[in-house]
Scaffold this motif. Structure first.
Motif, PDB file in Angstrom:
ATOM      1  N   ASN A 224       0.828  -1.196   0.000  1.00  0.00           N
ATOM      2  CA  ASN A 224       0.000   0.000   0.000  1.00  0.00           C
ATOM      3  C   ASN A 224       0.870   1.256   0.000  1.00  0.00           C
ATOM      4  OD1 ASN A 224       0.885   0.252   2.643  1.00  0.00           O
ATOM      5  ND2 ASN A 224      -1.116  -0.057   3.578  1.00  0.00           N
ATOM      6  N   GLU A 225       0.219   2.423  -0.133  1.00  0.00           N
ATOM      7  CA  GLU A 225       0.988   3.647  -0.307  1.00  0.00           C
ATOM      8  C   GLU A 225       1.804   3.997   0.933  1.00  0.00           C
ATOM      9  OE1 GLU A 225       0.491   8.168  -2.092  1.00  0.00           O
ATOM     10  OE2 GLU A 225      -1.257   6.859  -1.926  1.00  0.00           O
ATOM     11  N   ALA A 226       1.261   3.766   2.127  1.00  0.00           N
ATOM     12  CA  ALA A 226       2.018   4.045   3.349  1.00  0.00           C
ATOM     13  C   ALA A 226       3.281   3.184   3.405  1.00  0.00           C
ATOM     14  CB  ALA A 226       1.144   3.799   4.580  1.00  0.00           C
ATOM     15  N   GLY A 227       3.163   1.915   3.026  1.00  0.00           N
ATOM     16  CA  GLY A 227       4.323   1.040   2.988  1.00  0.00           C
ATOM     17  C   GLY A 227       5.328   1.483   1.927  1.00  0.00           C
ATOM     18  N   PHE A 228       4.820   1.932   0.795  1.00  0.00           N
ATOM     19  CA  PHE A 228       5.679   2.456  -0.270  1.00  0.00           C
ATOM     20  C   PHE A 228       6.558   3.576   0.274  1.00  0.00           C
ATOM     21  CE2 PHE A 228       6.634   5.571  -3.501  1.00  0.00           C
ATOM     22  CZ  PHE A 228       6.922   4.853  -4.656  1.00  0.00           C
ATOM     23  N   TRP A 229       5.933   4.527   0.985  1.00  0.00           N
ATOM     24  CA  TRP A 229       6.705   5.660   1.486  1.00  0.00           C
ATOM     25  C   TRP A 229       7.649   5.246   2.608  1.00  0.00           C
ATOM     26  CZ3 TRP A 229       7.054   8.965  -2.009  1.00  0.00           C
ATOM     27  CH2 TRP A 229       5.965   9.314  -2.815  1.00  0.00           C
ATOM     28  N   ASP A 230       7.280   4.225   3.364  1.00  0.00           N
ATOM     29  CA  ASP A 230       8.209   3.713   4.375  1.00  0.00           C
ATOM     30  C   ASP A 230       9.475   3.162   3.721  1.00  0.00           C
ATOM     31  OD1 ASP A 230       6.719   4.367   6.611  1.00  0.00           O
ATOM     32  OD2 ASP A 230       5.721   2.410   6.728  1.00  0.00           O
ATOM     33  N   VAL A 231       9.298   2.388   2.638  1.00  0.00           N
ATOM     34  CA  VAL A 231      10.463   1.877   1.918  1.00  0.00           C
ATOM     35  C   VAL A 231      11.278   3.036   1.353  1.00  0.00           C
ATOM     36  CG1 VAL A 231      11.270   0.463  -0.007  1.00  0.00           C
ATOM     37  CG2 VAL A 231       9.341  -0.318   1.378  1.00  0.00           C
ATOM     38  N   ALA A 232      10.593   4.027   0.787  1.00  0.00           N
ATOM     39  CA  ALA A 232      11.289   5.173   0.196  1.00  0.00           C
ATOM     40  C   ALA A 232      12.135   5.908   1.236  1.00  0.00           C
ATOM     41  CB  ALA A 232      10.278   6.128  -0.435  1.00  0.00           C
ATOM     42  N   ARG A 233      11.634   5.989   2.459  1.00  0.00           N
ATOM     43  CA  ARG A 233      12.372   6.699   3.510  1.00  0.00           C
ATOM     44  C   ARG A 233      13.546   5.893   4.059  1.00  0.00           C
ATOM     45  NH1 ARG A 233       7.125   8.684   4.852  1.00  0.00           N
ATOM     46  NH2 ARG A 233       6.698   6.801   6.065  1.00  0.00           N
ATOM     47  N   HIS A 234      13.416   4.570   4.088  1.00  0.00           N
ATOM     48  CA  HIS A 234      14.388   3.756   4.814  1.00  0.00           C
ATOM     49  C   HIS A 234      15.347   2.966   3.923  1.00  0.00           C
ATOM     50  CE1 HIS A 234      12.760   4.442   8.858  1.00  0.00           C
ATOM     51  NE2 HIS A 234      11.590   4.505   8.261  1.00  0.00           N
ATOM     52  N   SER A 235      15.000   2.748   2.666  1.00  0.00           N
ATOM     53  CA  SER A 235      15.870   1.972   1.787  1.00  0.00           C
ATOM     54  C   SER A 235      16.920   2.870   1.141  1.00  0.00           C
ATOM     55  CB  SER A 235      15.057   1.275   0.697  1.00  0.00           C
ATOM     56  OG  SER A 235      15.912   0.593  -0.207  1.00  0.00           O
ATOM     57  N   THR A 236      18.097   2.328   0.944  1.00  0.00           N
ATOM     58  CA  THR A 236      19.166   3.041   0.241  1.00  0.00           C
ATOM     59  C   THR A 236      19.251   2.636  -1.226  1.00  0.00           C
ATOM     60  OG1 THR A 236      20.783   1.323   0.824  1.00  0.00           O
ATOM     61  CG2 THR A 236      20.506   3.158   2.374  1.00  0.00           C
ATOM     62  N   LYS A 237      18.347   1.777  -1.664  1.00  0.00           N
ATOM     63  CA  LYS A 237      18.383   1.231  -3.021  1.00  0.00           C
ATOM     64  C   LYS A 237      17.323   1.886  -3.908  1.00  0.00           C
ATOM     65  CE  LYS A 237      21.502  -1.904  -1.880  1.00  0.00           C
ATOM     66  NZ  LYS A 237      22.846  -1.964  -2.464  1.00  0.00           N
ATOM     67  N   PRO A 238      17.424   1.694  -5.219  1.00  0.00           N
ATOM     68  CA  PRO A 238      16.372   2.203  -6.110  1.00  0.00           C
ATOM     69  C   PRO A 238      15.014   1.601  -5.759  1.00  0.00           C
ATOM     70  CG  PRO A 238      18.310   1.520  -7.363  1.00  0.00           C
ATOM     71  CD  PRO A 238      18.531   1.056  -5.960  1.00  0.00           C
ATOM     72  N   LEU A 239      13.970   2.401  -5.906  1.00  0.00           N
ATOM     73  CA  LEU A 239      12.605   1.930  -5.670  1.00  0.00           C
ATOM     74  C   LEU A 239      12.112   1.207  -6.921  1.00  0.00           C
ATOM     75  CD1 LEU A 239      11.083   5.121  -3.991  1.00  0.00           C
ATOM     76  CD2 LEU A 239      12.006   3.079  -2.857  1.00  0.00           C
ATOM     77  N   VAL A 240      11.608  -0.012  -6.732  1.00  0.00           N
ATOM     78  CA  VAL A 240      11.216  -0.847  -7.872  1.00  0.00           C
ATOM     79  C   VAL A 240       9.840  -1.447  -7.635  1.00  0.00           C
ATOM     80  CG1 VAL A 240      11.784  -2.859  -9.273  1.00  0.00           C
ATOM     81  CG2 VAL A 240      13.628  -1.424  -8.371  1.00  0.00           C
ATOM     82  N   ALA A 241       8.951  -1.286  -8.619  1.00  0.00           N
ATOM     83  CA  ALA A 241       7.656  -1.969  -8.641  1.00  0.00           C
ATOM     84  C   ALA A 241       7.675  -2.888  -9.853  1.00  0.00           C
ATOM     85  CB  ALA A 241       6.501  -0.982  -8.728  1.00  0.00           C
ATOM     86  N   THR A 242       7.742  -4.188  -9.615  1.00  0.00           N
ATOM     87  CA  THR A 242       7.987  -5.126 -10.716  1.00  0.00           C
ATOM     88  C   THR A 242       6.815  -5.270 -11.669  1.00  0.00           C
ATOM     89  OG1 THR A 242       7.246  -7.016  -9.376  1.00  0.00           O
ATOM     90  CG2 THR A 242       9.606  -6.499  -9.351  1.00  0.00           C
ATOM     91  N   HIS A 243       5.581  -5.086 -11.168  1.00  0.00           N
ATOM     92  CA  HIS A 243       4.415  -5.259 -12.044  1.00  0.00           C
ATOM     93  C   HIS A 243       3.271  -4.357 -11.588  1.00  0.00           C
ATOM     94  CE1 HIS A 243       4.019  -8.161  -8.803  1.00  0.00           C
ATOM     95  NE2 HIS A 243       2.823  -8.567  -9.173  1.00  0.00           N
ATOM     96  N   SER A 244       3.357  -3.096 -11.989  1.00  0.00           N
ATOM     97  CA  SER A 244       2.367  -2.080 -11.622  1.00  0.00           C
ATOM     98  C   SER A 244       2.203  -1.098 -12.776  1.00  0.00           C
ATOM     99  CB  SER A 244       2.806  -1.326 -10.364  1.00  0.00           C
ATOM    100  OG  SER A 244       2.880  -2.175  -9.233  1.00  0.00           O
ATOM    101  N   ASN A 245       1.035  -0.448 -12.818  1.00  0.00           N
ATOM    102  CA  ASN A 245       0.720   0.451 -13.924  1.00  0.00           C
ATOM    103  C   ASN A 245       0.404   1.865 -13.437  1.00  0.00           C
ATOM    104  OD1 ASN A 245       1.100  -1.769 -15.526  1.00  0.00           O
ATOM    105  ND2 ASN A 245      -1.063  -2.158 -15.883  1.00  0.00           N
ATOM    106  N   ALA A 246      -0.064   2.701 -14.352  1.00  0.00           N
ATOM    107  CA  ALA A 246      -0.287   4.119 -14.076  1.00  0.00           C
ATOM    108  C   ALA A 246      -1.696   4.358 -13.540  1.00  0.00           C
ATOM    109  CB  ALA A 246      -0.064   4.934 -15.339  1.00  0.00           C
ATOM    110  N   HIS A 247      -1.777   4.847 -12.310  1.00  0.00           N
ATOM    111  CA  HIS A 247      -3.062   5.150 -11.680  1.00  0.00           C
ATOM    112  C   HIS A 247      -3.800   6.260 -12.424  1.00  0.00           C
ATOM    113  CE1 HIS A 247      -5.859   6.593  -8.542  1.00  0.00           C
ATOM    114  NE2 HIS A 247      -5.821   5.349  -8.095  1.00  0.00           N
ATOM    115  N   ALA A 248      -3.063   7.168 -13.051  1.00  0.00           N
ATOM    116  CA  ALA A 248      -3.694   8.270 -13.781  1.00  0.00           C
ATOM    117  C   ALA A 248      -4.519   7.774 -14.960  1.00  0.00           C
ATOM    118  CB  ALA A 248      -2.625   9.247 -14.272  1.00  0.00           C
TER     119      ALA A 248
END
Length: 367
Positions: A224-248
């Motif tokens: 979920n989005e809260a978990g996404f931002w947690d990874v973004a704050r704490h990971s030192t690696k590139p952010l990767v979504a292996t199979h996701s599309n554009a919400h727009a």
């Protein structure tokens, strides 16, 4: 998005587009399908042809170079009911109950055994580095990444993570939608934003940290989005979504908002376009009559928001309803042709088909 030069179908001939550039894919569920079909006793059909999206003959016919082979612990659910609900104008499917470690671990071991049995049979090569993937592609072998979708088989002390990494695990998703001890995922809900529920737990933050240390990629799809931002704050690696599309384009809870895409771009990460029709269609319906042009719309949007070096494919083959033209990886020449016809030149084609995955894995794994 900058205008792309068409040239002669993107600078490559129709004949070349049949199997080249090889497509390296962010997600498939073929191990789960073989597990359900009989496990090791059914694995031989992968070499000769099986009733599914991926097998060796289809891969050779379509130029499927390999990808992330997911190990997934299924929940008891009525798939017919699920797919029927997802043909409605709106839906909100309840998530299955969490699965205990004691129940998950044997299933993960069984599916991992199928992966390594396929390697022993010469059907694929389990890759532990980007160099391994390049070598497999060069020798026209299927390059397979050992990936776990949903970390139910990882204990709080992360002992199993250490052992599985030694065995070849190089990618993991903390959740498959249903809750784990590490975090929370998104339900299959349309229309909906992914901002649903709390983020990573303390165990989840420790999982991300240890994955960074080991060189295990953390997959953001289903989180979920809260978990996404947690990874973004704490990971030192590139952010990767292996199979996701554009919400727009498709306002489904499983898709990524433009704000999330901006964060992926800032981290020099990656998004793999999901072929699942419910995440492609504007109406969010699980109906297969999706033209390839709709996939191109998502690709254009992703390229515009994360850059042409950070987009690839994440088909969800053998785990989802996909467009009619692509029901098997043997149909991938149709996708290449649509991309070239749209104006993607040969350099961009190579990036989207496999080079971008190799780039981000080199950054994540360090090799």
């Amino acid at each position: 998005m900058p205008k792309l030069v068409l040239g002669h179908l993107g600078g490559v001939s129709i004949l070349q587009l049949k199997t080249h550039p090889a497509i390296f894919d962010g997600h498939n569920d073929v191990l789960l399908k073989i597990y359900r079909e009989g496990g090791l006793s059914a694995a031989s059909e992968f070499l000769t042809g099986r009733d599914g999206a991926i097998d060796l003959p289809s891969a050779q016919a379509g130029g499927f170079g390999g990808g992330f082979f997911a190990v997934y612990v299924p929940s008891p659910m009525d798939l017919e009911f699920k797919f029927e609900e997802m043909t409605k104008d709106t839906y909100d499917l309840p998530l299955p109950d969490p699965i205990d470690w004691e129940d998950a671990f044997p299933v993960v071991m069984s599916q991992a055994a199928i992966l390594f049995d396929l390697e022993k049979r010469g059907a694929l090569v389990v890759c532990r580095s980007a160099a391994d993937i390049r070598a497999a592609l060069a020798s026209q072998k299927i390059a397979a990444i050992f990936h776990i979708e949903g970390a139910e088989a990882i204990d709080p002390e992360l002992n199993t993570l250490e052992v599985l990494h030694k065995a070849g695990l190089r990618s993991i998703g903390p959740v498959w939608s249903r809750q784990t001890i590490f975090g929370h995922g998104v339900p299959f809900r349309y229309p909906s934003r992914p901002d649903i529920g709390p983020g990573l737990t303390d165990d989840g933050l420790r999982l991300v940290k240890r994955c960074d240390e080991l060189g295990i990629m953390v997959d953001l799809s289903h989180l979920n989005e809260a978990g996404f931002w947690d990874v973004a704050r704490h990971s030192t690696k590139p952010l990767v979504a292996t199979h996701s599309n554009a919400h727009a384009i498709c306002p489904h809870s499983r898709n990524l908002t433009d704000k999330q895409l901006a964060a992926i771009a800032e981290s020099d990460g990656m998004v793999g376009l999901n072929f699942a029709v419910a995440f492609l269609r504007e109406d969010g319906k699980m109906l297969a009559d999706v033209p390839l042009e709709q996939m191109i719309r998502h690709l254009d949007h992703l390229i515009e928001h994360v850059g042409e070096d950070r987009v690839g494919f994440g088909s969800d083959y053998d785990g989802a309803v996909v467009p009619e033209a692509l029901i098997s990886c043997a149909g991938l020449p149709e996708l290449r042709h649509a991309m070239a016809k749209h104006g993607y030149n040969d350099a961009l084609m190579s990036k989207l088909c496999h080079e971008n995955w190799l780039r981000v894995l080199e950054k994540t794994w360090g090799s």
